[in-house]
Design a protein around this motif. Structure first.
Motif, PDB file in Angstrom:
ATOM      1  N   UNK A 505     -12.337   3.154   2.422  1.00  0.00           N
ATOM      2  CA  UNK A 505     -11.118   2.521   1.899  1.00  0.00           C
ATOM      3  C   UNK A 505     -10.088   3.558   1.514  1.00  0.00           C
ATOM      4  N   UNK A 506     -10.543   4.600   0.829  1.00  0.00           N
ATOM      5  CA  UNK A 506      -9.601   5.624   0.369  1.00  0.00           C
ATOM      6  C   UNK A 506      -8.948   6.337   1.547  1.00  0.00           C
ATOM      7  N   UNK A 507      -9.720   6.596   2.597  1.00  0.00           N
ATOM      8  CA  UNK A 507      -9.144   7.256   3.767  1.00  0.00           C
ATOM      9  C   UNK A 507      -8.141   6.342   4.464  1.00  0.00           C
ATOM     10  N   UNK A 508      -8.486   5.055   4.576  1.00  0.00           N
ATOM     11  CA  UNK A 508      -7.599   4.116   5.251  1.00  0.00           C
ATOM     12  C   UNK A 508      -6.262   4.000   4.544  1.00  0.00           C
ATOM     13  N   UNK A 509      -6.272   4.022   3.218  1.00  0.00           N
ATOM     14  CA  UNK A 509      -5.055   3.802   2.446  1.00  0.00           C
ATOM     15  C   UNK A 509      -4.286   5.090   2.203  1.00  0.00           C
ATOM     16  N   UNK A 510      -4.672   6.152   2.864  1.00  0.00           N
ATOM     17  CA  UNK A 510      -3.936   7.410   2.741  1.00  0.00           C
ATOM     18  C   UNK A 510      -2.795   7.426   3.761  1.00  0.00           C
ATOM     19  N   UNK A 511      -1.550   7.556   3.316  1.00  0.00           N
ATOM     20  CA  UNK A 511      -0.424   7.596   4.275  1.00  0.00           C
ATOM     21  C   UNK A 511      -0.537   8.757   5.260  1.00  0.00           C
ATOM     22  N   UNK A 512      -1.322   9.779   4.900  1.00  0.00           N
ATOM     23  CA  UNK A 512      -1.454  10.942   5.782  1.00  0.00           C
ATOM     24  C   UNK A 512      -2.499  10.740   6.864  1.00  0.00           C
ATOM     25  N   UNK A 513      -3.208   9.596   6.868  1.00  0.00           N
ATOM     26  CA  UNK A 513      -4.289   9.393   7.832  1.00  0.00           C
ATOM     27  C   UNK A 513      -3.819   9.491   9.287  1.00  0.00           C
ATOM     28  N   UNK A 514      -2.737   8.826   9.694  1.00  0.00           N
ATOM     29  CA  UNK A 514      -2.340   8.919  11.110  1.00  0.00           C
ATOM     30  C   UNK A 514      -2.105  10.353  11.561  1.00  0.00           C
ATOM     31  N   UNK A 515      -1.377  11.117  10.754  1.00  0.00           N
ATOM     32  CA  UNK A 515      -1.094  12.500  11.130  1.00  0.00           C
ATOM     33  C   UNK A 515      -2.374  13.311  11.211  1.00  0.00           C
ATOM     34  N   UNK A 516      -3.299  13.085  10.268  1.00  0.00           N
ATOM     35  CA  UNK A 516      -4.561  13.834  10.264  1.00  0.00           C
ATOM     36  C   UNK A 516      -5.379  13.517  11.514  1.00  0.00           C
TER      37      UNK A 516
END
Length: 698
Positions: A505-516
């Motif tokens: 959940x925490x990873x999904x809700x991170x705005x930086x996930x797509x870039x990462x």
């Protein structure tokens, strides 16, 4: 100074502020000033000292005046009276007229000099021989008792008549002339000695000293009492919740410091942590003023439900605590918590003409069983309260097995940090099958921990702690990077397997996930279409709008997204149709029972149909038997994953499984297994080399 009795604000179930203050307000002088017993002792001692001092001053001053008057009277008798009495005895006659006149003249001169106020001479039978003045207010008289004292040879002094504005002392002296037998010729001479003005000044000074001393003592007492009252008011305010009048957090801390050391396993103490349900809704609907009124009513209710020896405190917001002392056994704490909850649920609370139902969750801890100190107990009561709220159980006794904050868990967190640094985590891959042609199209990456002493640990042993400890972000990044590199290595070896990775959940809700994710895919030289992200329903619905925006960015670049464990959560169907996803993964709880349970089969069939109507692929997980594979294929399910196909394997073993004609060792027996192995061989056959993990390109 400590006490076991708590009574606060005169109400039941509350604590005596003075007693609570004594527990630990800091400073010996401060505690002494606040002690009621010490205050009483100080007042008694000061008043006693004042009375003794005043009495002593008065007694000493009177004694000095009496001694001075007796000396003056003895001098007058010796110099003036005795000579006339001597002549009387010598001549054998009474006091002559000439002698009386001489004696009166001498007395007059002494009065003029201010040394004499009056004089009288009597025989011991009461016969008056001489008096000056002879009559009037200043005339001297004697009583039979005075004559009796004179016969005993006792001299004494009393207050005399006033001489003008001056007070006097009357000195009674039994006397006889020199050489005369005492029994035959003894008289009683009474002399009024006026006080000298200088002596009066001394007396006034002594009186002023007494008054000054008394005033100072009284001021000291008043100051001490005023200081104590001010300190008590300040301490009471510091230990009282301003809204409800209950004890506050500081008072609860001090009460625990006083009572917990006396708790035993046989006679425990208990701390109850109470959290009101839906209080925020009441605040938002009726306003904060109404919320405050409700808290006040609840506080009064709780105060009336506990014993005088117990303490009710408000910790802040909608949280209350109850300290129960000297319980008969451990079960009594749970019983009292259930009684409090039942009383809150049945009590009537009215606000703005509306009768409001009140519910709560109560966590229960025992001292010394669950801890011996307040902070330890409060933390564990919070854990128990959270479990009661999450399980909708009302009350919950602390269970260390449910606590994610024990010393063992802290040690495990440290081990997890070191495991990330040392590369102790590994990925195993479980094959995923396309049901129409029974071909292997991809794998799911599943993390394992190669623990130095405990061996290979499954995700359930460490993933929850990674989530709660804040380590899930770097861990998820490692999983995505490692899986992408492995997929790139397989692609380079001629095996374009799609790799699925679970996201927290925490990873999904991170705005930086797509870039990462896109940076990792690009660095591994992997087409985005060969990476699939699996998201749980719970993660999606935590913040649906943010999740949709993050996933939309990933889908726009070709990364596939599936909802994992579908059917076990609460995804909104209206929201499902607009989510940027490519597949639904049916929860294993539905799949495993569909052969025996018609309802499970009906739900599974409905999910398959729903997914197809939404243009999504449907994947079944937890497929354990060939019969389930066939049944799912009959329902039109697109893909499957489970032990009926193969268990999760390290990369090298997976490659051997795909390359081994005898794949039945891993995936089953019979023609179906050989068919799957043959399909896998087709993938391997495109390249004569074994896949090697590509180096990290980031």
């Amino acid at each position: 100074m400590q006490t076991r009795r708590f009574r606060f604000n005169r109400g039941r179930g509350t604590a005596d502020v003075d007693s609570v203050i004594m527990v630990g307000s800091g400073g010996r002088l401060r505690r002494l000033l606040l002690s009621r017993t010490v205050a009483v002792l100080v007042v008694v001692a000061v008043l006693g000292g004042l009375v003794w001092s005043l009495h002593g001053l008065s007694a000493r001053e009177r004694q000095r005046l009496v001694q001075q008057a007796e000396a003056n009277a003895a001098g007058i008798v010796a110099a003036t009276v005795n000579s006339h009495l001597h002549a009387w005895v010598r001549d054998g006659v009474g006091l002559s007229a000439e002698g009386a006149a001489d004696l009166r003249r001498d007395a007059h001169q002494l009065r003029q000099a201010g040394r004499l106020g009056g004089i009288g001479i009597w025989r011991l039978d009461g016969t008056l021989l001489f008096a000056d003045p002879p009559d009037g207010a200043q005339a001297i008289t004697v009583s039979p008792a005075d004559l009796a004292r004179a016969r005993a040879g006792v001299a004494w002094t009393t207050a005399g008549a006033r001489v003008g504005e001056q007070a006097s002392l009357r000195v009674f002296l039994p006397t006889h002339p020199d050489g005369a037998p005492e029994a035959a010729h003894t008289w009683l001479v009474a002399v009024d000695i006026p006080q000298d003005p200088a002596e009066g000044a001394l007396t006034s000074a002594a009186l002023r000293t007494q008054i000054t001393l008394a005033t100072m003592m009284l001021l000291l007492i008043g100051g001490l009492l005023a200081l104590r009252r001010a300190l008590l008011r300040g301490e009471r305010r510091a230990r009282t919740d301003a809204l409800t009048g209950l004890a506050n957090h500081e008072a609860l801390v001090e009460a625990c410091a006083a009572t917990l050391p006396a708790a035993t396993v046989e006679r425990p103490a208990a701390l109850l942590l109470i959290d009101l349900a839906e209080f925020k809704t009441i605040n938002d609907t009726l306003g904060h003023l109404a919320g405050d009124k409700l808290l006040t009513q609840i506080a009064a209710t709780l105060r009336g439900l506990v014993r005088a020896a117990d303490l009710v405190a408000r910790l802040g917001g909608d949280e209350f605590a109850v300290l129960l002392t000297d319980l008969p056994d451990a079960a009594a704490a749970q019983l009292r918590a259930e009684q409090l909850l039942a009383a809150l649920r049945t009590a009537t609370f009215e606000l703005e003409g509306i009768t409001l139902p009140v519910d709560a969750s109560i966590g229960v801890v025992l001292a010394p069983r669950h801890g011996e100190h307040y902070l330890e107990l409060l933390q564990r009561a919070d854990v128990a309260m959270y479990e009661a709220k999450r399980g909708h159980k009302g009350t919950m006794l602390y269970d260390e097995n449910r606590d994610g904050h024990t010393v063992d868990r802290l040690q495990l967190v440290g081990e997890l940090r070191r495991a990330l640094d040392r590369g102790e985590f590994v990925l195993h891959y479980q094959p995923k099958m396309a049901l129409p042609d029974r071909s292997i199209y991809g794998v799911e990456a599943l993390a394992r921990w190669q623990h130095p002493s405990r061996g290979l640990l499954p995700p359930g042993e460490f993933l929850p702690l990674l989530e709660s400890s804040g380590l899930i972000q770097p861990f998820s990044k490692w999983v995505v990077r490692t899986a992408a590199r492995q997929a790139a290595a397989w692609r380079e070896a001629g095996m374009p397997l799609k790799v699925a990775v679970n996201l927290s959940t925490r990873s999904l809700l991170s705005p930086a996930l797509p870039a990462t994710v896109l940076s990792i895919v690009s660095g591994a030289d992997l087409p985005p279409s060969l990476l699939e992200l699996e998201i749980t329903e719970t993660a999606l619905m935590t913040n649906p709008d943010l999740a949709a925006r993050v996933l939309a960015q990933l889908r726009a670049r070709g990364v596939e997204v599936s909802i994992d464990d579908f059917g076990a959560g609460y995804t909104s169907l209206a929201f499902l149709r607009v989510l940027p996803i490519t597949a639904l993964k049916i929860d294993r709880s539905l799949v495993s029972g569909m052969l025996e349970n018609a309802c499970d089969r009906a739900v599974t069939e409905a999910v398959v149909d729903l997914g197809h109507r939404l243009g999504l692929r449907v994947i079944a997980e937890g497929v354990e038997t060939e019969q389930l594979l066939d049944a799912l294929a009959d329902l039109g399910c697109d893909r499957a994953q489970g032990y009926a196909i193969a268990r999760p394997m390290p990369p090298a073993e997976l490659e051997r499984w795909l390359n081994d004609e005898n794949a039945s060792e891993w995936s089953g027996t019979g023609s179906t297994a050989r068919q799957r192995a043959g399909t896998a061989l087709e993938l391997i056959g495109r390249s004569g080399k074994r896949a090697q993990l590509a180096p990290d390109r980031q």
